[in-house]
Design a protein around this motif. Structure first.
Motif, PDB file in Angstrom:
ATOM      1  N   SER A 229     -10.459  -6.938   2.072  1.00 46.75           N
ATOM      2  CA  SER A 229      -9.075  -6.594   2.409  1.00 46.75           C
ATOM      3  C   SER A 229      -8.066  -7.299   1.501  1.00 46.75           C
ATOM      4  CB  SER A 229      -8.785  -6.919   3.871  1.00 46.75           C
ATOM      5  OG  SER A 229      -8.931  -8.300   4.103  1.00 46.75           O
ATOM      6  N   ASN A 230      -8.452  -8.426   0.890  1.00 46.70           N
ATOM      7  CA  ASN A 230      -7.541  -9.109  -0.040  1.00 46.70           C
ATOM      8  C   ASN A 230      -7.272  -8.268  -1.277  1.00 46.70           C
ATOM      9  OD1 ASN A 230      -7.345 -11.306   1.607  1.00 46.70           O
ATOM     10  ND2 ASN A 230      -8.775 -12.565   0.466  1.00 46.70           N
ATOM     11  N   ILE A 231      -8.167  -7.363  -1.579  1.00 48.32           N
ATOM     12  CA  ILE A 231      -7.993  -6.510  -2.760  1.00 48.32           C
ATOM     13  C   ILE A 231      -6.707  -5.705  -2.658  1.00 48.32           C
ATOM     14  CG2 ILE A 231      -8.983  -4.552  -4.014  1.00 48.32           C
ATOM     15  CD1 ILE A 231     -11.743  -5.698  -3.295  1.00 48.32           C
ATOM     16  N   PHE A 232      -6.370  -5.261  -1.449  1.00 49.65           N
ATOM     17  CA  PHE A 232      -5.139  -4.483  -1.279  1.00 49.65           C
ATOM     18  C   PHE A 232      -3.907  -5.331  -1.592  1.00 49.65           C
ATOM     19  CE2 PHE A 232      -8.169  -2.268   1.524  1.00 49.65           C
ATOM     20  CZ  PHE A 232      -8.124  -1.022   0.925  1.00 49.65           C
ATOM     21  N   ASN A 233      -3.924  -6.598  -1.192  1.00 51.85           N
ATOM     22  CA  ASN A 233      -2.797  -7.488  -1.499  1.00 51.85           C
ATOM     23  C   ASN A 233      -2.698  -7.754  -2.988  1.00 51.85           C
ATOM     24  OD1 ASN A 233      -2.118  -7.734   1.210  1.00 51.85           O
ATOM     25  ND2 ASN A 233      -3.442  -9.511   1.496  1.00 51.85           N
ATOM     26  N   ILE A 234      -3.843  -7.958  -3.626  1.00 49.16           N
ATOM     27  CA  ILE A 234      -3.852  -8.233  -5.065  1.00 49.16           C
ATOM     28  C   ILE A 234      -3.360  -7.014  -5.847  1.00 49.16           C
ATOM     29  CG2 ILE A 234      -5.326  -8.750  -7.048  1.00 49.16           C
ATOM     30  CD1 ILE A 234      -7.095 -10.375  -5.065  1.00 49.16           C
ATOM     31  N   ALA A 235      -3.925  -5.852  -5.543  1.00 45.84           N
ATOM     32  CA  ALA A 235      -3.514  -4.630  -6.244  1.00 45.84           C
ATOM     33  C   ALA A 235      -2.056  -4.297  -5.940  1.00 45.84           C
ATOM     34  CB  ALA A 235      -4.422  -3.467  -5.857  1.00 45.84           C
ATOM     35  N   GLY A 236      -1.626  -4.552  -4.711  1.00 43.92           N
ATOM     36  CA  GLY A 236      -0.223  -4.308  -4.353  1.00 43.92           C
ATOM     37  C   GLY A 236       0.731  -5.196  -5.125  1.00 43.92           C
ATOM     38  N   SER A 237       0.347  -6.461  -5.314  1.00 44.18           N
ATOM     39  CA  SER A 237       1.203  -7.355  -6.098  1.00 44.18           C
ATOM     40  C   SER A 237       1.253  -6.897  -7.555  1.00 44.18           C
ATOM     41  CB  SER A 237       0.727  -8.797  -5.993  1.00 44.18           C
ATOM     42  OG  SER A 237      -0.470  -9.001  -6.701  1.00 44.18           O
ATOM     43  N   GLY A 238       0.130  -6.382  -8.050  1.00 44.04           N
ATOM     44  CA  GLY A 238       0.110  -5.845  -9.415  1.00 44.04           C
ATOM     45  C   GLY A 238       0.998  -4.622  -9.556  1.00 44.04           C
ATOM     46  N   MET A 239       0.956  -3.752  -8.556  1.00 41.77           N
ATOM     47  CA  MET A 239       1.801  -2.551  -8.594  1.00 41.77           C
ATOM     48  C   MET A 239       3.276  -2.928  -8.507  1.00 41.77           C
ATOM     49  SD  MET A 239      -0.536  -0.098  -6.179  1.00 41.77           S
ATOM     50  CE  MET A 239       0.432   1.388  -6.283  1.00 41.77           C
TER      51      MET A 239
END
Length: 147
Positions: free
Chosen positions: A4-14
């Motif tokens: 689930s941390n992947i969504f936070n990481i990718a969201g911060s990148g976006m």
């Protein structure tokens, strides 16, 4: 690191790439704006990114490799800086924005570089979106494992 941390990481990148696209749009929009003085002339702007580390989030020390391998938990924009390279002065006495000597100053925006930066930011945003889709698919597969 959980899936689930992947969504936070990718969201911060976006989010970071959105800021980058906004600064590129601002630079291109002001590429041909003129001014009669150096101080009033638009200068190209560029975002500065920094890695957010796991340890900074207060969750360090949970990994066997935490002492030498801090996992990134995203990216953040630390600020937007102005390009301090020299402005372009042109002699155009007929221009309404010309100063007393007949010069106008153009921004230090290189449209070709900005277009390349726009493509790069767009691809990075697209990659983060694809990463989110892949993580979503993986999570859906995990939910069907017990069936």
């Amino acid at each position: 690191m959980s899936l689930s941390n992947i969504f936070n990481i990718a969201g911060s990148g976006m989010s970071a790439q959105s800021v980058r696209l906004n600064t590129v749009a601002s630079n291109i929009a002001n590429a041909e704006s003129v001014s009669s003085s150096i101080d009033e002339t638009y200068r190209a702007r560029h975002p500065v990114f920094a890695t957010m580390l796991q340890q900074a989030q207060g969750s360090g020390g949970q990994s066997l490799f935490s002492e030498r391998d801090e996992a990134g938990v995203g990216v953040r924009v630390t600020g937007i800086v102005e390009d301090q390279s020299e402005l372009l002065a042109r002699y155009e006495p007929s221009n309404p924005a010309a100063n007393a000597e007949g010069y106008v100053y153009y921004p230090n925006v290189n449209v070709v570089e900005e277009m390349a930066d726009m493509i790069s930011a767009s691809r990075a945003f697209q990659s983060n979106a694809e990463l989110m889709n892949t993580a979503k698919t993986m999570m859906q597969k995990v939910l069907t494992l017990g069936q």
